[in-house]
Design a protein around this motif. Structure first.
Motif, short mmCIF file in Angstrom:
data_model
loop_
_atom_site.label_atom_id
_atom_site.label_comp_id
_atom_site.label_asym_id
_atom_site.label_seq_id
_atom_site.Cartn_x
_atom_site.Cartn_y
_atom_site.Cartn_z
N SER A 652 -0.70 -0.16 -4.61
CA SER A 652 -0.04 -1.35 -4.05
C SER A 652 0.65 -2.08 -5.19
CB SER A 652 -1.06 -2.27 -3.40
OG SER A 652 -1.84 -2.86 -4.40
N GLU A 669 -4.32 1.28 1.04
CA GLU A 669 -3.52 0.08 0.83
C GLU A 669 -2.15 0.18 1.47
OE1 GLU A 669 -3.71 -2.87 -0.46
OE2 GLU A 669 -5.84 -2.60 -0.76
N SER A 670 -1.52 1.35 1.33
CA SER A 670 -0.13 1.41 1.77
C SER A 670 0.24 2.81 2.23
CB SER A 670 0.80 0.99 0.62
OG SER A 670 0.48 1.73 -0.51
N MET A 681 7.83 2.38 0.88
CA MET A 681 6.42 1.98 0.88
C MET A 681 6.20 0.84 1.87
SD MET A 681 3.98 0.71 -2.22
CE MET A 681 4.55 -0.94 -2.47
N GLN A 683 3.22 -1.78 2.71
CA GLN A 683 1.90 -2.26 2.29
C GLN A 683 1.23 -3.02 3.43
OE1 GLN A 683 1.38 -3.62 -1.84
NE2 GLN A 683 3.52 -4.20 -1.65
N ARG A 684 -0.07 -3.17 3.30
CA ARG A 684 -0.78 -4.02 4.25
C ARG A 684 -0.40 -5.47 4.01
NH1 ARG A 684 -3.89 -1.26 7.58
NH2 ARG A 684 -4.88 0.62 6.82
N PHE A 706 0.93 -3.84 8.74
CA PHE A 706 1.73 -3.45 7.58
C PHE A 706 2.96 -4.35 7.46
CE2 PHE A 706 -0.71 0.38 8.28
CZ PHE A 706 -1.03 0.77 6.99
#
Length: 1422
Positions: A652, A669-670, A681, A683-684, A706
């Protein structure tokens, strides 16, 4: 990605007239059939087996009307072929199967074989079908046809009059009128909509075109070399609705190929390069992505002589592109321009005798199923002059060749990128780099017992799945582990589409047309479906992955018409009954596993996360799957086919999270998504309210949504990340590795604040660093900082064939191709990139975490070398040079001095000044090496000093180093330094001496003569009166080069200088009573000890303190001080009563070292090269008798019962020979054997007394040799000391006789007398063990006193000064009692030591050289 394998195969074409020679090949959409065109003939070939099925020959009458055939195009359902002809006709052929169930070729199996059991679909798979070709329709377009292209249900035809025709497959135009290219507007981009210029010329037409489904348009090449892209603005395909874009600068286009997965258009150019374009999403303009071109550096003689590009073809999986040129040759490139193969250089272009071959000219080519084969129609031309006469020669005929390929599993199953193995798949075999399974087993704690356990047991692989593969197993050797795919599975399921290997590299699964099969490397067995109907009922769609012991795959169930996600356990039978099946909403395109989460990308552009867990219900172990989260991506993804890979990672942008909440660091995480080469990407989203972990049940915990996607990088081919964690190497394990084709690799590296300080808010927490790499990366070993890859290697076999044999010409024209494993270090690139960006602190953290790697010194050296080469050879001045920074960085490591000097030795002399300006003066670095006691590195600096400084400076430094090396006993280095100093003196300094390396053998070049010369003990006989020593007569002058070395050049000042240093060192050794070192020094450097001792007899070679000398010898030679036993003298051993005990003891020690002493007695002692110097003086037999009480007393050996305070008798090792198993080991014997013998204390003492009086056999030999030398040099005081330590009265006797027979210096006599008195006093107070021996030699001492009084006048008597070194506290033997020592020998037993035969003396001298050179004189003391 793709690698050539073996030789190409040639298919047997029916021979006919030149008009029937093939020139064009085109595969059908399924790549099962190939249409091969000759000028008047259309043939259909089958792919497996590669056989000709049917041929249609045009009758002469109609062929004169239509003209010769030009191009062929298949209908998408493979039922029709359209063929264009020279005069503007299109012929439509129908393909129909003939005569019901008849096959052209059928496999024949022996009776009773399993294949006979009649499996469904069996016939179609195994047999080449019999087909009919008939021409149904023809269409006249009244202009030569330039290009045919099948578009969905229509056929798009471009003619030379500038028109585009859209034709229905049934052979009608459907009333649509042709589009004139002159009416299509062209512009630089789509934003300047209709204002584009028209082509406007009457003679412009399309030369080549290809339809791109994911861009919805045509890549076109015009006859004037311009290139463009035509796209329909709306769904209707009419002239008004078309619009073209073109780049302004290309005017030499020749051909085009499109890549649907990456939305790339590759345009071949007349210059020989290929320009790859993509379409800008926002403006619609054509952007140059990269170029594929040969460089002058790699192909200096051909790079600009290839001619125009003839053909460009993308592979079926869109991961590589193949390019050929007009002048011949073939090259293979990855999507974004990494060159994999080129046949214009190396063994492809040259024969084994160095002559150049004509490159293979290719007129047409087409990829086979899954890219395992490339069908090539070659025209070799008539250049094979040697076989012109043979008109029927195969080679002169254009033929069909099949090139075979092996490809990386990453091309089709990208979920393998989170693993560290390299797995390649061929048509019928797999190549692995994970070493032998047995090797892996030993390297890891986990075992394969789960194979044989009950199903309910927990697999040992479950927890160790996150372990790293050790360096040993993955690097291993150069060879692959090749696994042959099960034939039974291949027969009905060829070709293999996907394969996967588990984390531990012990199990592989493969997927063919239907079903799947898996293999264990431990048991070497395949597992197939027991029920073949189940296998044939599933088609795996999105790849497959391993999760611990389970295989996870997405498939389509044919009978239920349902998309499913299935999990099979490896250890149970392969059957749907043991599988866990979950229904899925839409077709799965990609699948990947991260820790305990399965991530799936589906055809409706959605991503679904499932949790997977192990379940044991009753006897069966299964895995349960539950949906965790669904994410729709349709807003961001224009076409689902464009997604290359999807992975979950723990990467992340925030490092702070991993520090604040460690449990979340292990979360997914992603999501990383490779969308047509763009790495995206997601990410959360942690911006919302955070749920405290402990409040909620982990199973019901709602996963965070996300964030919108972010683009991380462009032109990405592969992504590697790992789910392991390692505190020591966080940089490497939390990084993201990208392979970017021709641009090399990139790493997205986390930056950590030092010591968990709060990071600066303005600093980014990650950084993207690009670096170049010489291999194509296939796997990343995260902790080991290595990239693994594979490379094609070639072997020539043309010398096996004579020029006249035309049949085997393929093996002559092509080398045999093999795939080799490679690896490359990348750490120095990353460190350098960090230093360039002023992130030295991060570079230091990263380097320190990797400092334990075996090749870390090499990494520093590479970095220094590369920066030095670049900056020192640069033409323009560098504004901000990196070398000082790199030099400062390297000083942080203890290897700094070695790194600099190794780098300097590997670069040319011209760059040295630049290097040392940055790292420091070599003189200072040399002195630092000396201070750090690193003499080998100092020697390397000496060579640099010799080249950079005047001779005086290098001599001064060489002297320093020589003295230090002498002091430390580095004899190899000493020999080099003698040669070096002589070279400086005699003006040979232009040839620098070679640096001594650690591995160099001790008898290095230039010093062999010290080994095999005769013993030259009495060289300086001229200084000594002939009457003085009786030894002198039997010894020879030196022969061979060594004598010359010391005598011939003695006038040379340089030799004098070296001799002075050697003398000074010898003097020091004698003054410090280091006799053992002196002997070593003399033997290793060929120092003439006797002549020097003769000169120094009254100075350095005089014994000042007998007691100190005696104690020092005991210590140096591990010789025990004598101890007096507590019991009386009447030993039970004298009358043989306890003889058996001794034997038993000897057996219990399991060695009989004393037997060979007796056996060897008469034999020259040469073969024992280990001993220091055989025995000068008494012969072997005499030594034995002198050193023990005859044979019957040689049965037992033990270590003495030494006293706690007795430091000198620690190593009272027994008289062992080299054959004993305990020689260089622990000198104190093992105690367990004692308990087995019931011996009383007194008996034990007696056994120990026998043995305690002697040191190691080697020491005894060495002492006797020294005695011999001192005897000859006339240093009688030293002879007395050695006689005392050996406790042999015969030696003392001999000396007294010598003194009587010749005149001896009065001072020496006085010294001996005083010394003996001092020893007597010391024995009385500190070491009573010596008393018995001193009593024995009383008469000789008495004689000496008389002689002294005769010679020395009382008034001249001077007290002898006490030794210069402080006396060691003499250890006390508290338990000693006065008694006779066992070491004493009747005076007559040792014969005159002077009578040594010449032959024996030579042998022993040679042996002495050996032993000193081998350096095995040090005994380890426990």
């Amino acid at each position: 990605m793709y690698f050539l394998s073996g030789w190409p195969k040639r298919l047997l074409c029916p021979l006919g007239s030149p008009a029937e020679a093939p020139f064009h090949v085109q595969s059908d959409p399924q790549r099962t059939f190939f249409a091969v065109l000759a000028p008047v003939r259309l043939s259909i070939w089958y792919s497996r087996p590669s056989v000709l099925i049917v041929t249609y020959k045009e009758p002469e009458k109609s062929s004169s009307q239509f003209g010769s055939y030009k191009q062929a195009e298949w209908r998408p359902d493979s039922t029709m072929i359209a063929v264009s002809t020279a005069y503007g006709y299109i012929l439509f052929f129908h393909i129909t199967s003939t005569r019901g169930d008849k096959y052209l070729y059928e496999p024949v199996y022996p009776k009773g074989s399993p294949q006979m059991k009649g499996t469904p679909h069996f016939k179609e798979e195994q047999c080449a079908p019999a087909l009919n070709l008939e021409m149904r329709k023809l269409l006249d377009l009244q202009a030569p046809i330039m290009s045919l292209q099948s578009v969905l249900e229509d056929l798009l035809v471009a003619t030379s009059d500038g028109l585009l025709h859209l034709i229905h497959w049934e052979g009608m135009t459907n009333g649509r009128k042709a589009i004139n290219l002159c009416t299509v507007p062209f512009s630089v981009d789509l934003q300047s909509s209709r204002a584009g210029s028209f082509l406007g010329f009457t003679d412009v037409h399309i030369r080549d075109m290809e339809y791109c489904a994911t861009l919805d348009g045509f890549a076109v090449v015009f006859n004037d070399g311009k290139i463009g892209f035509i796209t329909p603005v709306s769904s209707r395909f009419t002239a008004e609705q078309l619009h073209g874009v073109w780049p302004q600068d290309v005017v030499d286009g020749t051909c085009v190929a499109v890549n649907n997965k990456y939305r790339l258009m590759a345009f071949g150019c007349a210059s020989g390069s290929v320009q790859v374009y993509t379409i800008d999403n926002t403006t619609g303009a054509m952007l140059l992505s990269h170029k594929l071109e040969l460089t002058a550096k790699q192909y200096p003689d051909i790079w600009n002589k290839t001619g125009a590009v003839k053909l460009v073809k993308w592979s079926p999986d869109n991961s590589v592109v193949i390019v050929t040129w007009e002048n011949g040759g073939l090259s293979l490139w990855s999507v974004f321009g990494a060159q994999l193969i080129c046949t214009l250089g190396g063994d492809f272009a040259y024969r084994s005798d160095g002559t150049k071959k004509d490159p293979l000219k290719i007129s047409s080519m087409s990829w086979g199923a899954e890219g395992y084969h490339l069908w090539v129609v070659s025209g070799f031309g008539a250049h094979n002059t040697g076989i012109e006469s043979d008109s029927k020669s195969i080679v002169k005929q254009p033929g069909i060749l099949l090139f075979q390929f092996i490809k990386s599993v990453l091309t089709v199953n990208p979920c393998m990128s989170n693993q560290e193995q390299v797995l390649l798949q061929g048509e019928d075999r797999l190549y692995l780099n994970c070493g032998e399974a047995s090797q892996i087993q030993s390297a890891r704690s986990s075992s394969a017992r789960s194979e044989h356990k009950a199903g309910g047991d927990k697999s040992p692989f479950a927890d160790s799945g996150l372990e790293s593969q050790g360096l040993s197993t993955l690097l291993g050797h150069r060879h692959w582990h090749v696994v042959q795919i099960s034939n039974t599975y291949l027969e009905s399921n060829w070709p293999i589409r996907f394969s996967a290997i588990d984390k531990l590299g012990q199990n592989i699964a493969v997927v063919g047309k239907f079903g799947f099969a898996h293999y264990s490397l431990l048991t070497k067995k395949w597992k197939l479906f027991g029920n073949i109907t189940q296998e044939q009922n599933m088609i795996v769609t999105g790849g497959l992955a391993w999760w611990n012991d389970f295989i996870v795959l997405a498939c389509y169930n044919i009978s239920d018409r349902q998309e499913e996600l299935r999990v099979y356990l490896r250890t149970s039978n392969l059957d749907n009954a043991f599988a866990h099946i979950t229904k899925a909403q839409a077709e799965t395109l990609l699948l990947s596993v991260f820790r305990d989460v399965v991530i799936v990308f589906r055809a409706d552009c959605s991503i679904c996360l499932y949790s997977i867990e192990r379940k044991s219900d009753g006897p069966n172990t299964t895995a349960g799957i539950q949906v965790l989260q669904e994410v729709s991506m349709s807003r961001y993804i224009p076409h689902p086919f464009l997604v290359v890979s999807v992975t979950l990672t723990s990467v992340s942008t925030e490092n702070g999270i991993t520090l604040k909440m460690p449990q979340q660091a292990r979360d997914a995480e992603s999501i990383m998504l490779n969308l047509a080469g763009q790495l995206i990407m997601m990410q959360r989203d942690r911006s919302g309210p955070q749920i405290r972990e402990k409040d909620s049940n982990p199973n019901q915990r709602k996963l965070l949504p996300f964030c919108p996607p972010v683009v991380l990088a462009q032109s990405v081919e592969n992504v590697w990340t790992t789910c392991r964690a390692n505190k020591q190497k966080r940089h490497l394990l939390e990084a993201l590795w990208l392979s970017c084709g021709g641009a090399g690799m990139k790493v997205w590296l986390p930056l950590f604040p030092r010591d968990h300080r709060k990071p600066h808010s303005f600093l980014s927490q990650r950084i993207m660093l690009p670096f170049h790499i010489n291999i194509y990366p296939l796997a990343v070993l995260f902790e080991d900082a290595l990239v693994l890859g594979a490379v094609n290697d070639t072997l020539l076999y043309d010398s096996l064939y004579t020029r006249s044999s035309a049949r085997e010409q393929l093996e002559v024209l092509f080398p045999y191709c093999v795939v080799e494993r490679t690896s490359q270090i990348y750490l120095h690139h990353i460190l350098r990139q960090l230093l360039v960006r002023n992130l030295g602190e991060q570079a230091l953290l990263l380097a320190q975490s990797c400092a334990a790697l075996p090749y870390f010194p090499h990494v520093l050296e590479l970095m220094l070398h590369e920066v030095l080469e670049e900056e020192a050879t640069s033409r323009e001045p560098i504004p901000d040079p990196l070398l000082p920074t790199v030099a400062k960085f390297i000083t942080e490591f203890p290897l700094f001095l070695q790194t600099v000097v190794h780098c300097a030795r590997k670069t040319e002399y011209a760059l040295w000044n630049y290097l040392f300006a940055a790292v420091g003066n070599p003189k200072d670095l040399f002195e630092e090496c000396l201070m750090a006691q690193d003499l080998d590195t100092a020697a390397s600096y000496l060579i640099i000093l010799q080249n950079m400084e005047v001779p005086a400076v290098s001599r001064q430094h060489a002297t320093l180093l020589f003295n230090t090396a002498l002091e430390q006993g580095k004899w190899d280095l000493c020999r080099h330094m003698i040669r070096f100093l002589k070279a400086i003196g005699s003006g040979e300094s232009e040839t620098p001496p070679s640096t001594p390396t650690a591995q160099e053998p001790s008898s290095s070049g230039g010093f062999e003569f010290f080994r095999n010369r005769s013993i030259s003990l009495s060289q300086s006989a001229e200084n000594v009166p002939a009457s003085k020593f009786s030894l002198q007569k039997t010894l020879s002058m030196p022969s061979g080069p060594s004598g010359k070395r010391w005598s011939k050049d003695s006038d040379c000042a340089e030799n004098m200088y070296i001799d002075m240093m050697l003398w000074r060192h010898a003097r020091r050794l004698l003054e410090e009573v280091r006799l053992k070192d002196l002997g070593c020094f003399a033997a290793q450097l060929g120092f003439e000890l006797i002549s020097w001792l003769c000169r120094e007899r009254t100075r350095a070679a005089r014994v000042d303190n007998f007691v100190l000398a005696l104690k020092r010898l005991h210590k140096d030679f591990l010789w025990p001080l004598p101890i007096i036993p507590a019991s009386s003298l009447s030993s039970p051993f004298r009358n043989g009563k306890y003889r058996t005990v001794g034997e038993q003891l000897l057996k219990s020690q399991s060695a009989d070292p004393f037997l060979n002493l007796e056996i060897d007695a008469g034999v020259p002692h040469v073969q024992r090269s280990q001993s220091w110097l055989g025995n000068i003086g008494p012969t072997h037999h005499e030594i034995d008798t002198a050193s023990s009480h005859g044979p019957q007393m040689q049965d037992a050996f033990l270590s003495p019962l030494s006293n706690k305070g007795d430091e000198c008798s620690i190593g009272s090792a027994t008289d062992l020979t080299e054959s004993s198993s305990v020689v260089d080991g622990d000198w104190t014997m093992v105690d367990e054997n004692f308990s087995t013998l019931s011996l009383t204390q007194s008996e034990l003492e007696h056994i120990s007394m026998e043995l305690a009086s002697k040191g190691p056999h080697k020491s005894q030999v060495q002492l006797r040799y020294l005695l011999h030398i001192f005897m000859e040099a006339g240093c009688l005081d030293w002879c007395i000391v050695i006689g005392l330590i050996l406790r042999e009265s015969s030696i003392i006797n001999q000396i007294v006789v010598l003194i009587q027979s010749s005149e001896v210096d009065g001072e020496m006599l006085q010294n001996i007398k005083t010394g003996l008195h001092a020893v007597d006093r010391w024995a009385s107070t500190d070491c009573p063990g010596y008393k018995p021996f001193l009593n024995i030699i009383k008469p000789q001492v008495q004689k000496l006193s008389e002689l002294t009084e005769e010679q020395v006048q009382p008034e001249a008597f001077q007290p002898v000064p006490v030794g210069k070194t402080p006396e060691h506290a003499g250890p006390r033997a508290e338990e000693s009692r006065g008694s006779l020592g066992h070491g004493s020998v009747p005076p007559g037993e040792v014969g005159g030591g002077s009578l040594v035969s010449r032959k024996e003396e030579d042998t022993t001298r040679a042996e002495e050289e050996d032993s000193f050179q081998d350096g095995t004189y040090d005994c380890s003391v426990s």
